[in-house]
Design a protein around this motif. Structure first.
Motif, short mmCIF file in Angstrom:
data_model
loop_
_atom_site.label_atom_id
_atom_site.label_comp_id
_atom_site.label_asym_id
_atom_site.label_seq_id
_atom_site.Cartn_x
_atom_site.Cartn_y
_atom_site.Cartn_z
N THR A 18 0.82 -1.21 0.00
CA THR A 18 0.00 0.00 0.00
C THR A 18 0.86 1.26 0.00
O THR A 18 0.47 2.28 -0.56
CB THR A 18 -0.97 0.01 1.19
OG1 THR A 18 -0.25 -0.18 2.41
CG2 THR A 18 -2.01 -1.09 1.05
N CYS A 139 -5.63 0.54 1.82
CA CYS A 139 -4.67 1.55 1.40
C CYS A 139 -3.73 1.83 2.58
O CYS A 139 -3.83 1.18 3.63
CB CYS A 139 -5.36 2.83 0.94
SG CYS A 139 -6.21 3.74 2.25
N GLU A 164 -5.30 1.95 -3.71
CA GLU A 164 -5.89 0.82 -2.99
C GLU A 164 -5.61 -0.50 -3.68
O GLU A 164 -5.42 -0.56 -4.90
CB GLU A 164 -7.41 0.99 -2.86
CG GLU A 164 -7.83 2.12 -1.93
CD GLU A 164 -9.33 2.26 -1.85
OE1 GLU A 164 -9.86 2.45 -0.74
OE2 GLU A 164 -10.00 2.21 -2.91
#
Length: 281
Positions: A18, A139, A164
Motif C-alpha cells: 500500500t 490503502c 488501494e
C-alpha cells in the motif's frame, strides 16, 4: 539494450504494497496476470509500476457462520476445489465451473482480478452482484468495505482508487443456502459470455427474497429482487420482463451489436428464474 517500460515490485507485506501504491499513482496490481500480462506485452498498458501481489498471502478462502471470505488472490482452481464454496456458496461454485479457459487459465486467473477488471462481458461481476458481495479495499491509511452495488461503476471501472488494493471478497451466507442457478449464453466454448443470469433465493427464513442479476446486458450488472412469497414457475416470464426493463443502457461490443443482448436477456432471465422457482425449498 532493451529497457523495461515500467518498474516491477513484489512486496512481502500489505503495508509495503500500500505504501508503494500511495507513492505511485499509475501502478497496476498483478494478480494472476491472465489479462494484465497480455496487455503489457501488447503495449496496451503503460504503467509506471507493476506491483505483484503474489507474496501478500491473499489466496485464502475462509468460512464462518455468516460469511465466506475469498482472498483476492484465490484462483478459479482453488475456488473449484473449496468445500466451503461448494456447500455455502453454490451459485459461485456453479459460475466457477462455467469459466472458459481450461486448466491453464483456472490455475492462473483469480476472482479478485476478474472483479477489478470489470469487463461487462465476463462471469464475475454479475455473479458477485447477485451474491451481494462486499469488496475489502486496503490503502496506506486503512481499509474499507464496498458493496457490489457501488463497486462496479462502469465498463472496466470500479470503486477501487489508484492507492488501494483489493484484499478480499466477502460473501454473506445463510446457514442453509437456498436454490440458485447460474446460466450464460456464449457464441462458442472458448468465447466470453454474451449475457449471464445469476438467480438465487436470498435472505433469512423469515423474509426470503428472489434475486436475479443480469451480467453482460448492460455496462454494469443489473439486479432485480422480489419478495418470494407465493411466487412460482408461472411467474418467471413476468419477472424476467420486469428485470430486463431495468436495462437502461445496453452493452455492445465486438461480440454483440445493438439490440442483441437486450433481446436474449429476457430468455436467459426467464430460464434462470424458472429453474430456481421449480426447485423445492
Amino acid at each position: 539494450m532493451i529497457r523495461s517500460r515500467y518498474r516491477f515490485a513484489r512486496p512481502a507485506t500489505l503495508e509495503e504494497a500500500t505504501a508503494l501504491l500511495a507513492a505511485e499513482g499509475g501502478a497496476k496490481v498483478l494478480g494472476g496476470g491472465s489479462v494484465l500480462v497480455p496487455a503489457l506485452s501488447a503495449g496496451l498498458e503503460d504503467p509506471g509500476l507493476v506491483l505483484d501481489s503474489g507474496r501478500l498471502g491473499l489466496n485464502r478462502i475462509e468460512a464462518t457462520d455468516r460469511a465466506v471470505t475469498i482472498g483476492a488472490g484465490a484462483t478459479y482452481a482453488a475456488l473449484g476445489a473449496s468445500e466451503a464454496v461448494r456447500t455455502r456458496v453454490p451459485l459461485l461454485a456453479a459460475m466457477v465451473a462455467e469459466v472458459t479457459g481450461g486448466p491453464g487459465l483456472w490455475n492462473l486467473a483469480t476472482l479478485g482480478g476478474a472483479a477489478c477488471h470489470a469487463n461487462p462481458a465476463s462471469d464475475a461481476p454479475g455473479c458477485l452482484s447477485a451474491l451481494d458481495a462486499q469488496f475489502r479495499l486496503a490503502c496506506a491509511t486503512g481499509s474499507r468495505l464496498v458493496p457490489a452495488a457501488d463497486f462496479f461503476r462502469a465498463p472496466f471501472l470500479t470503486a477501487r482508487r489508484p492507492d488501494e488494493i483489493l484484499t478480499a471478497i466477502v460473501l454473506p451466507v445463510a446457514a442453509r443456502p437456498g436454490p440458485s442457478r447460474y446460466l450464460k449464453l456464449k457464441h462458442a466454448a472458448s468465447s466470453w459470455p454474451i449475457v449471464t443470469a445469476s438467480c438465487l433465493v436470498a435472505g433469512g427464513p423469515g423474509a426470503p427474497r428472489l434475486r436475479l442479476c443480469l451480467g453482460g446486458a448492460a455496462p454494469v450488472p443489473v439486479v432485480a429482487e422480489w419478495p418470494l412469497g407465493s411466487l412460482g414457475p408461472e411467474d418467471a416470464a413476468r419477472l424476467a420482463a420486469d428485470a430486463c426493463g431495468r436495462i437502461e443502457t445496453e452493452w455492445t461490443d465486438e461480440l454483440a451489436g445493438p439490440g442483441y443482448r437486450r433481446s436474449v436477456a429476457v430468455t436467459m432471465a426467464a430460464r434462470a428464474l424458472r429453474s430456481v422457482l421449480e426447485t423445492p425449498r
